[in-house]
Motif scaffolding. Structure first.
Motif, PDB file in Angstrom:
ATOM      1  N   LEU A 169       0.841  -1.202   0.000  1.00 47.99           N
ATOM      2  CA  LEU A 169       0.000   0.000   0.000  1.00 47.99           C
ATOM      3  C   LEU A 169       0.875   1.251   0.000  1.00 47.99           C
ATOM      4  O   LEU A 169       0.586   2.221  -0.703  1.00 47.99           O
ATOM      5  N   GLN A 170       1.948   1.221   0.779  1.00 45.97           N
ATOM      6  CA  GLN A 170       2.860   2.366   0.823  1.00 45.97           C
ATOM      7  C   GLN A 170       3.592   2.519  -0.508  1.00 45.97           C
ATOM      8  O   GLN A 170       3.715   3.627  -1.040  1.00 45.97           O
ATOM      9  N   ARG A 171       4.091   1.409  -1.061  1.00 42.48           N
ATOM     10  CA  ARG A 171       4.823   1.449  -2.332  1.00 42.48           C
ATOM     11  C   ARG A 171       3.951   1.989  -3.456  1.00 42.48           C
ATOM     12  O   ARG A 171       4.416   2.737  -4.319  1.00 42.48           O
ATOM     13  N   LEU A 172       2.675   1.628  -3.430  1.00 39.13           N
ATOM     14  CA  LEU A 172       1.732   2.077  -4.457  1.00 39.13           C
ATOM     15  C   LEU A 172       1.170   3.474  -4.178  1.00 39.13           C
ATOM     16  O   LEU A 172       0.307   3.954  -4.899  1.00 39.13           O
ATOM     17  N   GLU A 173       1.659   4.090  -3.111  1.00 40.48           N
ATOM     18  CA  GLU A 173       1.218   5.423  -2.681  1.00 40.48           C
ATOM     19  C   GLU A 173      -0.275   5.447  -2.376  1.00 40.48           C
ATOM     20  O   GLU A 173      -0.977   6.412  -2.686  1.00 40.48           O
ATOM     21  N   LEU A 174      -0.755   4.352  -1.782  1.00 35.64           N
ATOM     22  CA  LEU A 174      -2.154   4.259  -1.347  1.00 35.64           C
ATOM     23  C   LEU A 174      -2.261   4.415   0.167  1.00 35.64           C
ATOM     24  O   LEU A 174      -3.331   4.233   0.731  1.00 35.64           O
ATOM     25  N   TRP A 175      -1.170   4.725   0.825  1.00 40.16           N
ATOM     26  CA  TRP A 175      -1.115   4.849   2.271  1.00 40.16           C
ATOM     27  C   TRP A 175      -1.372   6.305   2.645  1.00 40.16           C
ATOM     28  O   TRP A 175      -0.788   7.209   2.076  1.00 40.16           O
ATOM     29  N   SER A 176      -2.267   6.499   3.583  1.00 39.09           N
ATOM     30  CA  SER A 176      -2.630   7.854   3.994  1.00 39.09           C
ATOM     31  C   SER A 176      -2.151   8.123   5.415  1.00 39.09           C
ATOM     32  O   SER A 176      -2.161   7.231   6.261  1.00 39.09           O
ATOM     33  N   PHE A 177      -1.746   9.352   5.671  1.00 34.87           N
ATOM     34  CA  PHE A 177      -1.318   9.714   7.016  1.00 34.87           C
ATOM     35  C   PHE A 177      -2.435  10.384   7.802  1.00 34.87           C
ATOM     36  O   PHE A 177      -2.316  10.622   8.988  1.00 34.87           O
ATOM     37  N   GLU A 178      -3.533  10.665   7.129  1.00 33.65           N
ATOM     38  CA  GLU A 178      -4.710  11.263   7.773  1.00 33.65           C
ATOM     39  C   GLU A 178      -5.843  10.248   7.788  1.00 33.65           C
ATOM     40  O   GLU A 178      -6.297   9.826   6.728  1.00 33.65           O
ATOM     41  N   LEU A 224     -15.589   4.341   2.384  1.00 31.85           N
ATOM     42  CA  LEU A 224     -14.129   4.277   2.242  1.00 31.85           C
ATOM     43  C   LEU A 224     -13.743   3.611   0.924  1.00 31.85           C
ATOM     44  O   LEU A 224     -14.474   2.767   0.413  1.00 31.85           O
ATOM     45  N   SER A 225     -12.586   3.974   0.413  1.00 29.49           N
ATOM     46  CA  SER A 225     -12.012   3.219  -0.701  1.00 29.49           C
ATOM     47  C   SER A 225     -11.451   1.925  -0.112  1.00 29.49           C
ATOM     48  O   SER A 225     -11.263   1.814   1.106  1.00 29.49           O
ATOM     49  N   LEU A 226     -11.185   0.952  -0.933  1.00 24.28           N
ATOM     50  CA  LEU A 226     -10.675  -0.310  -0.412  1.00 24.28           C
ATOM     51  C   LEU A 226      -9.336  -0.115   0.281  1.00 24.28           C
ATOM     52  O   LEU A 226      -9.104  -0.684   1.343  1.00 24.28           O
ATOM     53  N   ASN A 227      -8.451   0.691  -0.299  1.00 23.36           N
ATOM     54  CA  ASN A 227      -7.156   0.897   0.357  1.00 23.36           C
ATOM     55  C   ASN A 227      -7.322   1.573   1.716  1.00 23.36           C
ATOM     56  O   ASN A 227      -6.589   1.267   2.655  1.00 23.36           O
ATOM     57  N   GLU A 228      -8.305   2.472   1.867  1.00 25.98           N
ATOM     58  CA  GLU A 228      -8.571   3.066   3.187  1.00 25.98           C
ATOM     59  C   GLU A 228      -9.074   2.002   4.155  1.00 25.98           C
ATOM     60  O   GLU A 228      -8.654   1.954   5.307  1.00 25.98           O
ATOM     61  N   TRP A 229      -9.974   1.134   3.689  1.00 29.78           N
ATOM     62  CA  TRP A 229     -10.493   0.066   4.539  1.00 29.78           C
ATOM     63  C   TRP A 229      -9.358  -0.859   4.982  1.00 29.78           C
ATOM     64  O   TRP A 229      -9.277  -1.228   6.156  1.00 29.78           O
ATOM     65  N   LEU A 230      -8.494  -1.220   4.029  1.00 27.62           N
ATOM     66  CA  LEU A 230      -7.361  -2.068   4.382  1.00 27.62           C
ATOM     67  C   LEU A 230      -6.498  -1.416   5.450  1.00 27.62           C
ATOM     68  O   LEU A 230      -6.143  -2.042   6.441  1.00 27.62           O
ATOM     69  N   GLN A 231      -6.163  -0.147   5.255  1.00 25.87           N
ATOM     70  CA  GLN A 231      -5.257   0.552   6.162  1.00 25.87           C
ATOM     71  C   GLN A 231      -5.875   0.827   7.523  1.00 25.87           C
ATOM     72  O   GLN A 231      -5.243   0.602   8.546  1.00 25.87           O
ATOM     73  N   TRP A 232      -7.085   1.328   7.541  1.00 25.67           N
ATOM     74  CA  TRP A 232      -7.646   1.847   8.785  1.00 25.67           C
ATOM     75  C   TRP A 232      -8.545   0.865   9.537  1.00 25.67           C
ATOM     76  O   TRP A 232      -8.841   1.069  10.702  1.00 25.67           O
ATOM     77  N   ILE A 233      -8.979  -0.196   8.872  1.00 28.61           N
ATOM     78  CA  ILE A 233      -9.870  -1.151   9.544  1.00 28.61           C
ATOM     79  C   ILE A 233      -9.282  -2.559   9.558  1.00 28.61           C
ATOM     80  O   ILE A 233      -9.035  -3.129  10.618  1.00 28.61           O
ATOM     81  N   MET A 234      -9.045  -3.141   8.396  1.00 24.34           N
ATOM     82  CA  MET A 234      -8.608  -4.536   8.343  1.00 24.34           C
ATOM     83  C   MET A 234      -7.251  -4.752   9.000  1.00 24.34           C
ATOM     84  O   MET A 234      -7.120  -5.613   9.864  1.00 24.34           O
ATOM     85  N   LEU A 235      -6.238  -4.005   8.596  1.00 25.41           N
ATOM     86  CA  LEU A 235      -4.901  -4.216   9.153  1.00 25.41           C
ATOM     87  C   LEU A 235      -4.880  -4.044  10.675  1.00 25.41           C
ATOM     88  O   LEU A 235      -4.387  -4.930  11.382  1.00 25.41           O
ATOM     89  N   PRO A 236      -5.427  -2.949  11.225  1.00 25.36           N
ATOM     90  CA  PRO A 236      -5.397  -2.815  12.684  1.00 25.36           C
ATOM     91  C   PRO A 236      -6.177  -3.910  13.415  1.00 25.36           C
ATOM     92  O   PRO A 236      -5.719  -4.410  14.452  1.00 25.36           O
TER      93      PRO A 236
END
Length: 109
Positions: free
Chosen positions: A19-28, A46-58
């Motif tokens: 996600l970070q490499r693809l620049e889909l990672w958000s700091f906000e 949410l977009s899927l990358n937001e869901w992955l970052q802020w919900i699924m991964l945590p």
């Protein structure tokens, strides 16, 4: 930690890196209302990358940290494939990791 838990932990770290490499990672983070969606994958807020970052991964990391049972059938790959199919960017590695996560969680149960 079991072998499958370690494998899930590695896959989560690899998904985060992709996600970070693809620049889909958000700091906000998204607002609280968006994060509180009751829809599967928060598809309405949410977009899927937001869901992955802020919900699924945590949530997955929290389950692993606490030694709680992991979900047995996530089926994230289908929605990921659909979400990224129109993109010009190459998401094949991210999709492969998501597919591996789905398979590992399914085999885990």
């Amino acid at each position: 930690m079991t072998d499958s838990s370690q494998q899930v932990q590695r896959l989560l770290a690899d998904i985060e890196q992709q996600l970070q490499r693809l620049e889909l990672w958000s700091f906000e983070p998204p607002n609280a209302k968006a994060l509180a969606s009751a829809e599967p994958f928060c598809i309405d807020t949410l977009s899927l990358n937001e869901w992955l970052q802020w919900i699924m991964l945590p949530r997955m990391k929290q389950l692993l940290d606490k030694g709680l049972p992991l979900p047995g059938n996530c089926n994230i790959y289908g929605i990921a494939e659909e979400s990224f199919k129109e993109s010009r960017q190459d998401y094949s590695q991210l999709l492969s990791l998501i597919k591996s996560l789905d398979e590992t969680l399914t085999l885990h149960h």
